[in-house]
Every structure is written in structure tokens, then in C-alpha cells.
Design an enzyme around this catalytic site. Structure first.
Site, PDB file in Angstrom:
ATOM      1  N   LEU A  52       0.748  -1.595  -0.181  1.00 51.71           N
ATOM      2  CA  LEU A  52       0.018   0.232   0.098  1.00 51.71           C
ATOM      3  C   LEU A  52       1.076   0.800  -0.293  1.00 51.71           C
ATOM      4  O   LEU A  52       0.405   2.247  -0.034  1.00 51.71           O
ATOM      5  CB  LEU A  52      -1.267  -0.285   0.987  1.00 51.71           C
ATOM      6  CG  LEU A  52      -2.292  -0.910   1.406  1.00 51.71           C
ATOM      7  CD1 LEU A  52      -2.557  -1.212   3.003  1.00 51.71           C
ATOM      8  CD2 LEU A  52      -2.889  -0.498   0.130  1.00 51.71           C
ATOM      9  N   HIS A  92       5.777  -9.950   5.040  1.00 52.54           N
ATOM     10  CA  HIS A  92       6.101  -8.429   4.792  1.00 52.54           C
ATOM     11  C   HIS A  92       5.531  -7.476   5.017  1.00 52.54           C
ATOM     12  O   HIS A  92       6.535  -6.483   5.831  1.00 52.54           O
ATOM     13  CB  HIS A  92       4.549  -8.584   3.517  1.00 52.54           C
ATOM     14  CG  HIS A  92       4.418  -7.188   2.871  1.00 52.54           C
ATOM     15  ND1 HIS A  92       4.466  -7.353   1.448  1.00 52.54           N
ATOM     16  CD2 HIS A  92       4.135  -5.785   3.451  1.00 52.54           C
ATOM     17  CE1 HIS A  92       4.824  -5.714   1.347  1.00 52.54           C
ATOM     18  NE2 HIS A  92       4.447  -5.019   2.147  1.00 52.54           N
ATOM     19  N   GLU A  93       4.760  -8.220   6.664  1.00 49.53           N
ATOM     20  CA  GLU A  93       4.443  -7.082   7.707  1.00 49.53           C
ATOM     21  C   GLU A  93       5.664  -7.080   8.555  1.00 49.53           C
ATOM     22  O   GLU A  93       5.920  -5.639   9.130  1.00 49.53           O
ATOM     23  CB  GLU A  93       3.394  -7.318   7.809  1.00 49.53           C
ATOM     24  CG  GLU A  93       1.479  -7.371   7.222  1.00 49.53           C
ATOM     25  CD  GLU A  93       1.756  -5.901   6.374  1.00 49.53           C
ATOM     26  OE1 GLU A  93       1.989  -4.698   7.175  1.00 49.53           O
ATOM     27  OE2 GLU A  93       0.827  -6.378   5.226  1.00 49.53           O
TER      28      GLU A  93
HETATM   29 ZN   LIG Z   1       3.743  -3.081   2.583  1.00 49.43          ZN
END
Ligand SMILES: [Zn+2]
Length: 170
Positions: free
Chosen positions: A94, A135-136
Site C-alpha cells: 500500500l 511482509h508486515e
Molecule cells: Zn507493505
């Protein structure tokens, strides 16, 4: 509920390792709910606190995107315990909208994390969930997925982004 503003690459907050959350009690509930709503509105399947400018080890994930109401994961101070296998799929972020690149990640991942009340739990995920957990957690360590793509592709992406920033399209 107010949505939070998602920081985009190359915002420096995305490069800073986030700090552990201490004294966890229910007071984080509202904030984590705002994070989840921001993730859904984006729309995305994961969001880490540095992405909204908060340098704390907090993340939300829902790889079913609301389909399974029990699938929403809130991770406070997550740590990767175990990884297994390999899986190569397109990945996006994002904070780097409109780009996707194939990234090789572990296929199965176990994390331990605290919930909103500070209680430790373990979660194991495969495929997309494994990818989201990695990823987080990367975000909380100041790392973006583009660090896992080739230098050539990464430079190309950065060049495109710089152009868009200049043109006011980013
Ligand atoms: Zn990300």
C-alpha cells in the site's frame, strides 16, 4: 471512524525500525480498529503502523478481506519463529501503490505476537498468509518488499516513482 493517511515510499518513516509496544492494554483497540478500516478501505490485506507514520511494532492482516470475520489478525510485537519452503508470487504494498513484482518468500511461516491485551499467541500461515506475515514484519524492521527484488527492477521502480513524484502523481 477516521481513516489514517498511508505514507508512501520514499517516506523515511518506512525505513526506520519500529519500537516495541510496551504496557499493552485495551487502549490500543480503537487505534488498531482504525488501522484495519484503513487497510480495508485502501484496499489491502495488511498494514503495519510505520505505513501510517507510527514507529511502533503493530500490524493488522486479513488475507480473506472480510470474507472470514475471524481471519482478521492483530499483531503486537510480532516475531518470526519459523519459516519453511519457498513460494514465488507477485507482491505489492500500500506504500508503493500500483506496482507489483514477484518475490520469493517462505511458503509457511510461524510468528508469535501479542494480542490487544498483551497475551502472547502463535499463528502459522501458508502461502498468502505466510507472505503477509513476512511482509508486515519486514515493515516493522524498516524493510520494504522491493529489497527482495533485483537491483535492476528496484532501480526501474524508483525511477518511475521519482517521475511520478515530480509530476505530482504520487
Ligand atoms: Zn507493505
Amino acid at each position: 471512524m477516521a481513516l489514517l493517511k498511508i505514507r508512501k515510499f520514499p517516506d523515511t518513516v518506512l525505513k526506520e525500525p519500529a519500537k516495541p509496544v510496551e504496557n499493552i492494554d485495551g487502549s490500543l483497540n480503537g487505534f488498531l480498529e482504525s488501522m484495519a478500516q484503513t487497510m480495508y478501505a485502501a484496499p489491502g490485506v495488511g498494514l503495519a503502523a510505520p505505513q501510517i507514520g507510527i514507529g511502533k511494532r503493530l500490524a493488522v492482516i486479513d488475507v480473506t478481506f472480510k470474507e472470514d470475520p475471524k481471519a482478521k489478525l492483530v499483531l503486537v510485537n510480532p516475531e518470526i519463529l519459523h519459516t519453511e519452503g519457498k513460494n514465488r508470487q507477485n507482491e505489492g504494498c500500500l506504500s508503493i501503490p500500483d506496482f507489483r513484482e514477484p518475490v520469493t518468500r517462505a511458503n509457511k511461516v510461524t510468528v508469535k505476537a501479542q494480542d490487544v491485551n498483551g497475551k502472547w499467541f502463535e499463528e502459522t500461515g501458508e502461502e498468502l498468509l505466510a507472505r503477509a506475515l513476512l511482509h508486515e514484519t519486514d515493515h516493522l524492521n524498516g524493510k520494504l518488499y522491493i529489497s527482495h527484488v533485483s537491483a535492476l527492477k528496484r532501480d526501474l521502480m524508483k525511477r518511475k516513482i521519482r517521475k511520478m513524484v515530480k509530476a505530482g502523481e504520487w
